[in-house]
Design an enzyme around this catalytic site. Structure first.
Site, PDB file in Angstrom:
ATOM      1  N   GLY A  32      13.666  41.772  56.898  1.00 47.07           N
ATOM      2  CA  GLY A  32      14.917  41.752  57.643  1.00 47.07           C
ATOM      3  C   GLY A  32      15.773  40.549  57.310  1.00 47.07           C
ATOM      4  CG  LEU A  34      18.206  43.623  55.478  1.00 44.48           C
ATOM      5  CD1 LEU A  34      18.534  45.111  55.328  1.00 44.48           C
ATOM      6  CD2 LEU A  34      16.919  43.290  54.745  1.00 44.48           C
ATOM      7  CG  HIS A  38      17.170  41.880  51.511  1.00 45.53           C
ATOM      8  ND1 HIS A  38      17.553  40.797  52.261  1.00 45.53           N
ATOM      9  CD2 HIS A  38      15.834  41.760  51.333  1.00 45.53           C
ATOM     10  CE1 HIS A  38      16.484  40.065  52.548  1.00 45.53           C
ATOM     11  NE2 HIS A  38      15.434  40.615  51.993  1.00 45.53           N
ATOM     12  CB  SER A 187      15.888  35.807  55.116  1.00 45.35           C
ATOM     13  OG  SER A 187      16.016  37.083  54.529  1.00 45.35           O
TER      14      SER A 187
END
Ligand code: PAF
Length: 266
Positions: A32, A34, A38, A187
Site C-alpha cells: 500500500g 501506492l 507501483h 512508500s
C-alpha cells in the site's frame, strides 16, 4: 471504482469469474501507500494480462520488532484510486488475522541469499517476504507477478523461491522509478522531513560515484563500495551497507530514522 476484496472467499469468487472467461491474471503485490513506482508495475501488468489485481497488505512478518510496522503508511482509499487509474481491476486487501490465523506455523526460507545485505541487517525480513508472497501466489494463482528492481535482493530471493519450489508464476522485473532529482520512489519517502528529503538523492549520487569507480582499471568490489561510502560522508546519510553483488551496486543508508535502499547495474 474497482472493488476492494477483503476475504479469500470473495477473492475466489472474483477469480472464478475471470478464469471462466479464460482471462490471464497479473498480480502486483504491495504494502500500500501506492506511488508512481507501483503505478509503473500496474501499467506493465495491465499491458501484459487480461485482468490485474493489486494486493495491499502490510505484512507484519517482514518487519523486525523495532521496525516501522506500526507507523507504516496506510491509505487504502487513495490506493484504490491510484490502482484503478493505473489499470488494476481489483484490490485485494486481506486482514493480518486472515493471513496469519492462530496456529500459523509454516514459513518459506531462501537460505544464503536471505542472509546478505538487507537480510543481514533485517533478520527474518526475507523469510517474511517469501512466505507472504507464496501465500499471495497460492491465493491468486496469477500468470505473472510484478516486482520493482529497487528491491533487487527481494527480486532475487523471490526468483529463487519460484525456481526451487516449482511455483508456476512468471516474475516480471520492472525498472526503478525515480523522482526528478534521482531519489528512488518508496512508500517510506513519506517519513522524510523537508530537510531529509533534500538530502536523500545523495544515495543515488553515491551509487553513481561507485559506478564511476568501477570503471577504473583494476577496480575491486571493496574499492567500489568504499567510493560509495566516501560519497555519502558529510551528506547526513549514515551508510548501513554498500556492496557489489549479482552485477549490481547496492546500498542502504539511514536518514534520521528512515532507512533508504537503492541499487544500480554495474
Ligand atoms: O515490496 C513490497 O512491498 C513487499 O515486500 C511485498 C513484495 C509486497 C511483500 O509484502
Amino acid at each position: 471504482m474497482i472493488p476492494v476484496v477483503r476475504t479469500k472467499r470473495a477473492l475466489e469468487r472474483l477469480l472464478a469469474r475471470w478464469r471462466g472467461k479464460r482471462f490471464s491474471v497479473g498480480l502486483v503485490p504491495t504494502m500500500g501507500a501506492l506511488h508512481a513506482g507501483h503505478a509503473a508495475l500496474l501499467r506493465r501488468a495491465a499491458a501484459e494480462n487480461d485482468r490485474v489485481i493489486a494486493s495491499v497488505f502490510v505484512n507484519p512478518l517482514q518487519f523486525g520488532p523495532r521496525e516501522d510496522y506500526g507507523r507504516y503508511p496506510r491509505a487504502l482509499p487513495a490506493d484504490r484510486k491510484l490502482a484503478a487509474a493505473a489499470g488494476a481491476c481489483a484490490v485485494y486487501a486481506p486482514s493480518a488475522a486472515a493471513m496469519y490465523p492462530r496456529g500459523f506455523s509454516t514459513y518459506v526460507e531462501v537460505k544464503g541469499l536471505s542472509d546478505l545485505y538487507c537480510g543481514r541487517h533485517r533478520p527474518g525480513h526475507f523469510r517474511g517476504v517469501a512466505t507472504v508472497v507464496l501465500k499471495l501466489f497460492n491465493q491468486v494463482r496469477p500468470d505473472r507477478a510484478y516486482f520493482g528492481e529497487k528491491d533487487w535482493q527481494q527480486v532475487r530471493v523471490l526468483e529463487t523461491m519460484i525456481r526451487d519450489l516449482d511455483v508456476g508464476v512468471a516474475l516480471v522485473r520492472v525498472p526503478t522509478v525515480r523522482e526528478r532529482d534521482g531519489l528512488a520512489l518508496s512508500s517510506r519517502n513519506a517519513y522524510l522531513s523537508a530537510a531529509e528529503r533534500r538530502a536523500a538523492p545523495a544515495l543515488r549520487r553515491a551509487l553513481e560515484a561507485g559506478r564511476a569507480a568501477a570503471r577504473r582499471p583494476r577496480a575491486r568490489p571493496r574499492m567500489i563500495a568504499a567510493a560509495v561510502r566516501r560519497a555519502l560522508s558529510g551528506t547526513g546519510l549514515k551508510v548501513q551497507y554498500a556492496g557489489v553483488w549479482d552485477g549490481r551496486l547496492l546500498a542502504a543508508a539511514f536518514l534520521g530514522r528512515t532507512r533508504l535502499i537503492d541499487n544500480l547495474p554495474l
